[in-house]
Structures are given as structure tokens and as C-alpha cells.
Design a protein around this motif. Structure first.
Motif, PDB file in Angstrom:
ATOM      1  N   SER A   2       0.660  -1.761   0.685  1.00  0.00           N
ATOM      2  CA  SER A   2       1.974  -1.339   1.183  1.00  0.00           C
ATOM      3  C   SER A   2       2.905  -2.541   1.358  1.00  0.00           C
ATOM      4  CB  SER A   2       1.822  -0.613   2.517  1.00  0.00           C
ATOM      5  OG  SER A   2       1.586  -1.534   3.560  1.00  0.00           O
ATOM      6  N   TRP A   3       4.179  -2.275   1.345  1.00  0.00           N
ATOM      7  CA  TRP A   3       5.162  -3.358   1.517  1.00  0.00           C
ATOM      8  C   TRP A   3       5.034  -4.007   2.887  1.00  0.00           C
ATOM      9  CZ3 TRP A   3       9.253  -3.324   5.041  1.00  0.00           C
ATOM     10  CH2 TRP A   3       9.484  -2.118   5.706  1.00  0.00           C
ATOM     11  N   ILE A   4       4.627  -3.246   3.886  1.00  0.00           N
ATOM     12  CA  ILE A   4       4.453  -3.822   5.226  1.00  0.00           C
ATOM     13  C   ILE A   4       3.254  -4.773   5.223  1.00  0.00           C
ATOM     14  CG2 ILE A   4       3.907  -3.321   7.649  1.00  0.00           C
ATOM     15  CD1 ILE A   4       5.555  -0.717   7.304  1.00  0.00           C
ATOM     16  N   LYS A   5       2.157  -4.336   4.626  1.00  0.00           N
ATOM     17  CA  LYS A   5       0.978  -5.200   4.540  1.00  0.00           C
ATOM     18  C   LYS A   5       1.306  -6.449   3.721  1.00  0.00           C
ATOM     19  CE  LYS A   5      -3.951  -4.988   3.816  1.00  0.00           C
ATOM     20  NZ  LYS A   5      -5.070  -4.045   3.777  1.00  0.00           N
ATOM     21  N   ASP A   6       2.046  -6.299   2.633  1.00  0.00           N
ATOM     22  CA  ASP A   6       2.474  -7.455   1.828  1.00  0.00           C
ATOM     23  C   ASP A   6       3.275  -8.442   2.682  1.00  0.00           C
ATOM     24  OD1 ASP A   6       1.308  -6.513  -0.506  1.00  0.00           O
ATOM     25  OD2 ASP A   6       3.167  -5.640  -1.284  1.00  0.00           O
ATOM     26  N   THR A   7       4.170  -7.922   3.504  1.00  0.00           N
ATOM     27  CA  THR A   7       4.980  -8.763   4.385  1.00  0.00           C
ATOM     28  C   THR A   7       4.089  -9.554   5.342  1.00  0.00           C
ATOM     29  OG1 THR A   7       6.828  -7.198   4.252  1.00  0.00           O
ATOM     30  CG2 THR A   7       6.837  -8.744   6.107  1.00  0.00           C
ATOM     31  N   VAL A   8       3.106  -8.873   5.922  1.00  0.00           N
ATOM     32  CA  VAL A   8       2.180  -9.522   6.858  1.00  0.00           C
ATOM     33  C   VAL A   8       1.364 -10.599   6.144  1.00  0.00           C
ATOM     34  CG1 VAL A   8       0.135  -9.173   8.310  1.00  0.00           C
ATOM     35  CG2 VAL A   8       2.045  -7.563   8.439  1.00  0.00           C
ATOM     36  N   VAL A   9       0.848 -10.297   4.972  1.00  0.00           N
ATOM     37  CA  VAL A   9       0.030 -11.259   4.226  1.00  0.00           C
ATOM     38  C   VAL A   9       0.851 -12.503   3.894  1.00  0.00           C
ATOM     39  CG1 VAL A   9      -1.173 -11.640   2.024  1.00  0.00           C
ATOM     40  CG2 VAL A   9      -1.605  -9.557   3.331  1.00  0.00           C
ATOM     41  N   GLN A  10       2.069 -12.319   3.431  1.00  0.00           N
ATOM     42  CA  GLN A  10       2.932 -13.466   3.121  1.00  0.00           C
ATOM     43  C   GLN A  10       3.218 -14.304   4.364  1.00  0.00           C
ATOM     44  OE1 GLN A  10       6.409 -11.840   1.202  1.00  0.00           O
ATOM     45  NE2 GLN A  10       5.243 -11.126  -0.560  1.00  0.00           N
ATOM     46  N   LEU A  11       3.481 -13.634   5.480  1.00  0.00           N
ATOM     47  CA  LEU A  11       3.783 -14.319   6.738  1.00  0.00           C
ATOM     48  C   LEU A  11       2.584 -15.122   7.234  1.00  0.00           C
ATOM     49  CD1 LEU A  11       6.290 -14.334   8.624  1.00  0.00           C
ATOM     50  CD2 LEU A  11       5.185 -12.511   9.917  1.00  0.00           C
ATOM     51  N   GLY A 133      -7.739  -6.154  19.941  1.00  0.00           N
ATOM     52  CA  GLY A 133      -6.581  -5.860  20.776  1.00  0.00           C
ATOM     53  C   GLY A 133      -5.624  -4.835  20.212  1.00  0.00           C
ATOM     54  N   VAL A 134      -6.082  -4.068  19.248  1.00  0.00           N
ATOM     55  CA  VAL A 134      -5.253  -2.994  18.684  1.00  0.00           C
ATOM     56  C   VAL A 134      -5.621  -1.699  19.395  1.00  0.00           C
ATOM     57  CG1 VAL A 134      -4.768  -1.642  16.595  1.00  0.00           C
ATOM     58  CG2 VAL A 134      -5.069  -4.126  16.440  1.00  0.00           C
ATOM     59  N   PRO A 135      -4.645  -1.013  19.983  1.00  0.00           N
ATOM     60  CA  PRO A 135      -4.960   0.249  20.665  1.00  0.00           C
ATOM     61  C   PRO A 135      -5.653   1.230  19.720  1.00  0.00           C
ATOM     62  CG  PRO A 135      -2.714  -0.441  21.150  1.00  0.00           C
ATOM     63  CD  PRO A 135      -3.226  -1.345  20.066  1.00  0.00           C
ATOM     64  N   LYS A 136      -6.705   1.864  20.225  1.00  0.00           N
ATOM     65  CA  LYS A 136      -7.480   2.776  19.375  1.00  0.00           C
ATOM     66  C   LYS A 136      -6.612   3.895  18.807  1.00  0.00           C
ATOM     67  CE  LYS A 136      -9.139   5.690  23.121  1.00  0.00           C
ATOM     68  NZ  LYS A 136     -10.281   6.272  23.792  1.00  0.00           N
ATOM     69  N   GLU A 137      -5.544   4.248  19.516  1.00  0.00           N
ATOM     70  CA  GLU A 137      -4.644   5.304  19.039  1.00  0.00           C
ATOM     71  C   GLU A 137      -3.939   4.917  17.745  1.00  0.00           C
ATOM     72  OE1 GLU A 137      -4.805   5.291  23.532  1.00  0.00           O
ATOM     73  OE2 GLU A 137      -4.307   3.792  22.019  1.00  0.00           O
ATOM     74  N   LEU A 138      -3.943   3.612  17.433  1.00  0.00           N
ATOM     75  CA  LEU A 138      -3.247   3.128  16.238  1.00  0.00           C
ATOM     76  C   LEU A 138      -4.193   2.643  15.147  1.00  0.00           C
ATOM     77  CD1 LEU A 138      -0.334   1.192  17.960  1.00  0.00           C
ATOM     78  CD2 LEU A 138      -0.328   3.507  17.034  1.00  0.00           C
ATOM     79  N   SER A 139      -5.485   2.706  15.387  1.00  0.00           N
ATOM     80  CA  SER A 139      -6.447   2.182  14.408  1.00  0.00           C
ATOM     81  C   SER A 139      -6.344   2.904  13.070  1.00  0.00           C
ATOM     82  CB  SER A 139      -7.871   2.260  14.954  1.00  0.00           C
ATOM     83  OG  SER A 139      -8.247   3.598  15.192  1.00  0.00           O
ATOM     84  N   HIS A 140      -5.871   4.133  13.074  1.00  0.00           N
ATOM     85  CA  HIS A 140      -5.729   4.887  11.819  1.00  0.00           C
ATOM     86  C   HIS A 140      -4.665   4.293  10.891  1.00  0.00           C
ATOM     87  CE1 HIS A 140      -2.410   6.546  14.165  1.00  0.00           C
ATOM     88  NE2 HIS A 140      -1.875   6.909  13.014  1.00  0.00           N
ATOM     89  N   LEU A 141      -3.826   3.391  11.412  1.00  0.00           N
ATOM     90  CA  LEU A 141      -2.787   2.756  10.591  1.00  0.00           C
ATOM     91  C   LEU A 141      -3.327   1.622   9.726  1.00  0.00           C
ATOM     92  CD1 LEU A 141       0.157   2.631  13.174  1.00  0.00           C
ATOM     93  CD2 LEU A 141      -0.140   4.228  11.259  1.00  0.00           C
ATOM     94  N   LYS A 142      -4.554   1.181   9.986  1.00  0.00           N
ATOM     95  CA  LYS A 142      -5.145   0.095   9.212  1.00  0.00           C
ATOM     96  C   LYS A 142      -5.486   0.595   7.817  1.00  0.00           C
ATOM     97  CE  LYS A 142      -6.938  -3.751   8.030  1.00  0.00           C
ATOM     98  NZ  LYS A 142      -5.991  -4.692   7.477  1.00  0.00           N
ATOM     99  N   THR A 143      -5.059  -0.163   6.804  1.00  0.00           N
ATOM    100  CA  THR A 143      -5.420   0.174   5.424  1.00  0.00           C
ATOM    101  C   THR A 143      -6.284  -0.930   4.850  1.00  0.00           C
ATOM    102  OG1 THR A 143      -3.393  -0.832   4.586  1.00  0.00           O
ATOM    103  CG2 THR A 143      -3.331   1.532   4.990  1.00  0.00           C
TER     104      THR A 143
END
Length: 153
Positions: A2-11, A133-143
Motif C-alpha cells: 500500500s502507499w501508506i506502507k511504502d511511505t513508512v518504509v521510505q521514512l 505497543g499497537v492497540p489490539k483493536e488496530l492489529s487488523h490494519l497490519k499487512t
């Protein structure tokens, strides 16, 4: 990817860290803790070419770390938009801007390499997320590119 993951990887490659406080400092983003209402975790402000991340000084350290990552996401993905407060109920939002910032924070704090270290355990992605430290409610966002190969989630 995803473009968001790409942004994170570049950063993270550029700054050689996934620590949101260190990245913010390197990018001259002011991170300040303030005594905010208990329901408010933090928020992002853009004022006259300056970027600010405000974090509630009364929340737990792990939540401060996640909040900083989330607000850093706003600064990277929505740089000139002043965002609403990150509240406890914002973790469950369908608001596009907030979901994108949550996705950014999850990808930043939970890099693939770290997740793959747990491939021979019985831990779920939710349990691994909690370790970082990632809230479990958001773990489904991990790709993960090959998540079915390594995990059953």
C-alpha cells in the motif's frame, strides 16, 4: 504494498529508525506533552509552516508512543490538515483520515521484520501487536506480503 506502507518504509530507511519521536525530531516536528482531557490522546496541528504533535501527558507511555506514531502519520499523509483529537473511540473510526493515520502508526511500530521473528510461535498478530505497543483493536490494519505463509490470522 500500500502507499501508506511504502511511505513508512521510505521514512524508516531514510531516518534509520521506526521511533516516532526520533523521526519527528529529525523532521523538525515539535512534539509536546500537555495535560489534556482524559478522553483525548493527542492531536496534530499545522501552523505557519510549522508542525506540532500534542500528546496527553496523563496517558500510559505505550499509548503516548502509539499516539506520537499516529500523529506523525497525519504529518506525513495529511501535512497541512489540522486533525481532530485522537480519542479512545477514534481507534474504531471509519473516518478515512483517521484510518490512514492508524494504518501508518501500525506499519511504523510493527515492521514486517519484527513480525516475522514470531513466525515459529503460537502468537497471533493481535498478541504480537501488543508487544510493540499497537492497540489490539488496530492489529487488523497490519499487512504482510506473505502473512498466510507465516501466520494463521
Amino acid at each position: 504494498m500500500s502507499w501508506i506502507k511504502d511511505t513508512v518504509v521510505q521514512l524508516t530507511k531514510k531516518y534509520k529508525t521506526n521511533n516516532p519521536y526520533e523521526i519527528a525530531a529529525a523532521k523538525n516536528i515539535y512534539v509536546m506533552e500537555q495535560d489534556l482531557h482524559e478522553s483525548i490522546y493527542g492531536f496534530y496541528k499545522y501552523i505557519r509552516k510549522n508542525k506540532f504533535i500534542f500528546i496527553n501527558s496523563n496517558i500510559q507511555q505505550t499509548l503516548k508512543f502509539f499516539t506520537c506514531a499516529h500523529e506523525l502519520g497525519h504529518s506525513e499523509l495529511h501535512p497541512r490538515v489540522n486533525t481532530p483529537f485522537l480519542k479512545a473511540n477514534t481507534l474504531f473510526t471509519v473516518n478515512k483520515v483517521e484510518v490512514e493515520a492508524n494504518k501508518f502508526a501500525v506499519e511504523l511500530l510493527l515492521p514486517d521484520e519484527e513480525v516475522y521473528q514470531y513466525k515459529h510461535t503460537n502468537l497471533s498478530i493481535s498478541e504480537i501487536s501488543k508487544i510493540f505497543g499497537v492497540p489490539k483493536e488496530l492489529s487488523h490494519l497490519k499487512t504482510l506480503e506473505d502473512h498466510q505463509k507465516f501466520f494463521n490470522f
